[in-house]
Design a protein around this motif. Structure first.
Motif, mmCIF file in Angstrom:
data_model
loop_
_atom_site.group_PDB
_atom_site.id
_atom_site.type_symbol
_atom_site.label_atom_id
_atom_site.label_comp_id
_atom_site.label_asym_id
_atom_site.label_seq_id
_atom_site.Cartn_x
_atom_site.Cartn_y
_atom_site.Cartn_z
ATOM 1 N N HIS A 1 5.785 -12.194 12.395
ATOM 2 C CA HIS A 1 5.583 -13.427 11.628
ATOM 3 C C HIS A 1 4.977 -14.526 12.493
ATOM 4 O O HIS A 1 4.013 -15.180 12.100
ATOM 5 C CB HIS A 1 6.917 -13.898 11.045
ATOM 6 N N GLY A 2 5.543 -14.729 13.686
ATOM 7 C CA GLY A 2 5.042 -15.796 14.553
ATOM 8 C C GLY A 2 3.613 -15.582 14.992
ATOM 9 O O GLY A 2 2.834 -16.543 15.100
ATOM 10 N N SER A 3 3.227 -14.338 15.265
ATOM 11 C CA SER A 3 1.852 -14.076 15.681
ATOM 12 C C SER A 3 0.893 -14.271 14.517
ATOM 13 O O SER A 3 -0.225 -14.779 14.697
ATOM 14 C CB SER A 3 1.715 -12.670 16.271
ATOM 15 N N ALA A 4 1.316 -13.902 13.309
ATOM 16 C CA ALA A 4 0.467 -14.119 12.129
ATOM 17 C C ALA A 4 0.305 -15.613 11.851
ATOM 18 O O ALA A 4 -0.790 -16.081 11.499
ATOM 19 C CB ALA A 4 1.068 -13.410 10.918
ATOM 20 N N VAL A 5 1.382 -16.379 12.028
ATOM 21 C CA VAL A 5 1.306 -17.833 11.840
ATOM 22 C C VAL A 5 0.384 -18.459 12.883
ATOM 23 O O VAL A 5 -0.417 -19.352 12.571
ATOM 24 C CB VAL A 5 2.713 -18.458 11.906
ATOM 25 N N ALA A 6 0.473 -17.992 14.120
ATOM 26 C CA ALA A 6 -0.409 -18.516 15.176
ATOM 27 C C ALA A 6 -1.875 -18.293 14.809
ATOM 28 O O ALA A 6 -2.703 -19.212 14.908
ATOM 29 C CB ALA A 6 -0.085 -17.844 16.509
ATOM 30 N N ALA A 7 -2.203 -17.073 14.383
ATOM 31 C CA ALA A 7 -3.577 -16.793 13.967
ATOM 32 C C ALA A 7 -3.949 -17.643 12.763
ATOM 33 O O ALA A 7 -5.070 -18.174 12.687
ATOM 34 C CB ALA A 7 -3.729 -15.306 13.642
ATOM 35 N N GLY A 8 -3.018 -17.784 11.812
ATOM 36 C CA GLY A 8 -3.286 -18.600 10.627
ATOM 37 C C GLY A 8 -3.550 -20.050 10.965
ATOM 38 O O GLY A 8 -4.442 -20.693 10.386
ATOM 39 N N MET A 9 -2.792 -20.614 11.919
ATOM 40 C CA MET A 9 -3.021 -21.996 12.350
ATOM 41 C C MET A 9 -4.414 -22.151 12.945
ATOM 42 O O MET A 9 -5.133 -23.115 12.635
ATOM 43 C CB MET A 9 -1.970 -22.422 13.379
ATOM 44 N N CYS A 10 -4.781 -21.217 13.809
ATOM 45 C CA CYS A 10 -6.080 -21.318 14.480
ATOM 46 C C CYS A 10 -7.234 -21.145 13.493
ATOM 47 O O CYS A 10 -8.246 -21.859 13.570
ATOM 48 C CB CYS A 10 -6.180 -20.291 15.605
ATOM 49 N N MET A 11 -7.091 -20.214 12.570
ATOM 50 C CA MET A 11 -8.152 -20.000 11.584
ATOM 51 C C MET A 11 -8.307 -21.216 10.675
ATOM 52 O O MET A 11 -9.425 -21.602 10.315
ATOM 53 C CB MET A 11 -7.874 -18.742 10.766
ATOM 54 N N MET A 12 -7.180 -21.855 10.314
ATOM 55 C CA MET A 12 -7.265 -23.061 9.496
ATOM 56 C C MET A 12 -7.821 -24.222 10.312
ATOM 57 O O MET A 12 -8.627 -25.023 9.809
ATOM 58 C CB MET A 12 -5.882 -23.415 8.940
ATOM 59 N N ALA A 13 -7.416 -24.341 11.584
ATOM 60 C CA ALA A 13 -7.920 -25.419 12.438
ATOM 61 C C ALA A 13 -9.427 -25.313 12.642
ATOM 62 O O ALA A 13 -10.119 -26.337 12.735
ATOM 63 C CB ALA A 13 -7.202 -25.399 13.784
ATOM 64 N N LYS A 14 -9.915 -24.106 12.727
ATOM 65 C CA LYS A 14 -11.358 -23.917 12.905
ATOM 66 C C LYS A 14 -12.144 -24.504 11.734
ATOM 67 O O LYS A 14 -13.259 -24.998 11.900
ATOM 68 C CB LYS A 14 -11.681 -22.431 13.066
ATOM 69 N N LYS A 15 -11.541 -24.471 10.541
ATOM 70 C CA LYS A 15 -12.198 -25.009 9.348
ATOM 71 C C LYS A 15 -12.012 -26.514 9.194
ATOM 72 O O LYS A 15 -12.815 -27.168 8.511
ATOM 73 C CB LYS A 15 -11.630 -24.326 8.100
ATOM 74 N N THR A 16 -10.953 -27.072 9.785
ATOM 75 C CA THR A 16 -10.570 -28.432 9.421
ATOM 76 C C THR A 16 -10.477 -29.418 10.580
ATOM 77 O O THR A 16 -10.365 -30.622 10.341
ATOM 78 C CB THR A 16 -9.192 -28.416 8.713
ATOM 79 N N CYS A 17 -10.502 -28.938 11.815
ATOM 80 C CA CYS A 17 -10.250 -29.811 12.965
ATOM 81 C C CYS A 17 -11.506 -30.041 13.790
ATOM 82 O O CYS A 17 -12.482 -29.288 13.708
ATOM 83 C CB CYS A 17 -9.179 -29.207 13.881
ATOM 84 N N HIS B 1 0.914 -20.786 7.533
ATOM 85 C CA HIS B 1 1.621 -19.740 6.801
ATOM 86 C C HIS B 1 0.828 -19.153 5.639
ATOM 87 O O HIS B 1 1.015 -17.984 5.301
ATOM 88 C CB HIS B 1 2.964 -20.270 6.290
ATOM 89 N N THR B 2 -0.020 -19.947 4.991
ATOM 90 C CA THR B 2 -0.775 -19.394 3.865
ATOM 91 C C THR B 2 -1.644 -18.234 4.325
ATOM 92 O O THR B 2 -1.608 -17.138 3.758
ATOM 93 C CB THR B 2 -1.627 -20.486 3.195
ATOM 94 N N LEU B 3 -2.405 -18.458 5.389
ATOM 95 C CA LEU B 3 -3.188 -17.365 5.961
ATOM 96 C C LEU B 3 -2.293 -16.391 6.721
ATOM 97 O O LEU B 3 -2.537 -15.178 6.718
ATOM 98 C CB LEU B 3 -4.276 -17.916 6.882
ATOM 99 N N GLY B 4 -1.257 -16.904 7.373
ATOM 100 C CA GLY B 4 -0.366 -16.045 8.139
ATOM 101 C C GLY B 4 0.329 -15.013 7.272
ATOM 102 O O GLY B 4 0.426 -13.833 7.630
ATOM 103 N N HIS B 5 0.846 -15.445 6.118
ATOM 104 C CA HIS B 5 1.474 -14.489 5.213
ATOM 105 C C HIS B 5 0.466 -13.473 4.702
ATOM 106 O O HIS B 5 0.814 -12.291 4.499
ATOM 107 C CB HIS B 5 2.113 -15.228 4.034
#
Length: 344
Positions: free
Chosen positions: A255-271, A238-242
Motif C-alpha cells: 500500500h505504501g509503495s503504491a501511494v508513493a508512486a501515486g503521489m509522484c504521478m499526481m505531482a508530475k501533473k499538478t506541481c 491514494h486514488t492512483l495508488g489504489h
C-alpha cells in the motif's frame, strides 16, 4: 506520550510508548470479559501471546498475512471464530498487527452483534502512523479496495515503537510512504526533516516522526470524523495508488509503495518542477517507487472504483505546495482525458 482523540462520547487515548504492548491492562478493562486477539501470520506470535497473557479469558486467532486476507471470506471466518468463542457485546476485540489486521478487526467490531469494543495495537509503521487511528474500517471487493466498511472508533490505540525492530525493511519503507504523505499535505517542517534522512537512518528520529503523523491525523479526524470534507486530504496519492494496487492484484506493490508512486504521478501533473523533484528525491531515499510501468490508460479506469467517486465526478487531492493540500473534483471523463487515460 499520550494524545487524545476528542470525539465527544467516542473519544479515546492514543498511547505512544515503548513497551506498551505488555500493558494493555493499564489502558482498557480486560477483566470479566472475553478477549479475542486477531493477528496475522507475518506478525511475531509473541506479540499476540503477550496481549493474551494479560487477559483472564482470551484466545488468539491468526489470519494469513497480506492484503488478500482483507476479504469477505476471511471476515466471515473471523466472525464465526468469535461466535465459537462465545463472545457477546460486553467482550473485547484486539488487533495486533498491521493495517489488514486493524481493518478486519475494526469492521468485525462494528458489525458483530451490531457493535462492540476493540483496541488497536499496530505493529507496523504504516499502521502506527495512519491506519490504526481514526476509526475507518474496511474490507476489499474484487472490484476495488476498501469498498465495504464502517466508521468504528477504537477504545484506545497502543503504539509500541519496539515492535518496529522486527519489521522487515520492505515494510518499514512501506510505512514511509504514508509518512511522506503527511509532510506533503500538512507539515512542511516534517517533510524537511524527512529530506535529511533515509531508510537507514530514519530510526534516529522515528519517535518524533510517529508522534507528528499521529497528531496530524488526530487533528484532521477531529475536524471531519466521517470523511465528508477535510479528511479527504489524507488520501493524497491514494486514488492512483489504489488503482496501482488493484492493477497488480495487491501483490506487486504494498500500500505504501503504491501511494508513493501515486503521489509522484499526481505531482508530475499538478506541481512545479521543484516540488515534484523534491518529492521524488524523498520517495527514492526511502526506497519507494516514483512511478509504475502500468499504462495510465489502464490505471485510470480503475480510479473509477475509488470510494471518493461521487456520481459522474471524481474527487482527488493535489499538493501544489509542500505542506498544503487541496481537494479537487472533476467529471470522470475529464479526469481520464487529463491523466492521459481512457474512460471506464
Amino acid at each position: 506520550m499520550k494524545l487524545t482523540m476528542q470525539l465527544k462520547s467516542r473519544s479515546y487515548d492514543i498511547i505512544l510508548k515503548a513497551g506498551c504492548l505488555a500493558n494493555l491492562h493499564q489502558f482498557t478493562n480486560v477483566q470479566h470479559r472475553k478477549v479475542f486477539v486477531l493477528t496475522d501470520s507475518g506478525v511475531p506470535a509473541a506479540y499476540a501471546q503477550t496481549v493474551a497473557a494479560q487477559c483472564p479469558e482470551a484466545t488468539v486467532y491468526t489470519i494469513p498475512q497480506g492484503e488478500g486476507s482483507k476479504c469477505l471470506k476471511v471476515y466471515g471466518q473471523v466472525l464465526q471464530a468469535m461466535l465459537a468463542f462465545g463472545m457477546d457485546r460486553r467482550d473485547l476485540l484486539v488487533a495486533v498487527g498491521g493495517g489488514v489486521v486493524g481493518d478486519i478487526t475494526g469492521f468485525a467490531a462494528a458489525t458483530y452483534l451490531r457493535g462492540m469494543d476493540y483496541v488497536q495495537i499496530p505493529t507496523t509503521l504504516l499502521a502506527q502512523v495512519d491506519s490504526s487511528v481514526g476509526g475507518k474500517t474496511a474490507i476489499d471487493l474484487p472490484g476495488g479496495k476498501n469498498l465495504v466498511g464502517a466508521f468504528k472508533q477504537p477504545v484506545c490505540v497502543l503504539c509500541d515503537p519496539d515492535t518496529l525492530r522486527t519489521l522487515p525493511r520492505k515494510f518499514l519503507a512501506d510505512g514511509m510512504g504514508e509518512v511522506i504523505k503527511y509532510g506533503m499535505i500538512w507539515d512542511e517542517k516534517l517533510f524537511a526533516l524527512l529530506e535529511q534522512y533515509d531508510l537507514d537512518r530514519i530510526h534516529e528520529v522515528m519517535d518524533q516522526v510517529i508522534a507528528s503523523c499521529v497528531d496530524i491525523k488526530r487533528q484532521v479526524v477531529e475536524h471531519d470524523e466521517f470523511d465528508t470534507g477535510e479528511r479527504m486530504i489524507l488520501n493524497f496519492g491514494h486514488t492512483l495508488g489504489h488503482a496501482v494496487e488493484s492493477y497488480y492484484h495487491y501483490v506487486t506493490y504494498t500500500h505504501g509503495s503504491a501511494v508513493a508512486a501515486g503521489m509522484c504521478m499526481m505531482a508530475k501533473k499538478t506541481c512545479s518542477e521543484d516540488v515534484y523533484q523534491r518529492l521524488c528525491r524523498c520517495v527514492t531515499a526511502y526506497e519507494l517507487p516514483t512511478k509504475v510501468l502500468a499504462p495510465m490508460a489502464e490505471l485510470v479506469p480503475l480510479c473509477g472504483n475509488d470510494k471518493k467517486r461521487a456520481s459522474a465526478s471524481l474527487r482527488f487531492i493535489v499538493c501544489q505546495h509542500i505542506g498544503k493540500a487541496e481537494i479537487r473534483s472533476m467529471p470522470f471523463t475529464e479526469f481520464a482525458a487529463w491523466m492521459g487515460g481512457k474512460q471506464a
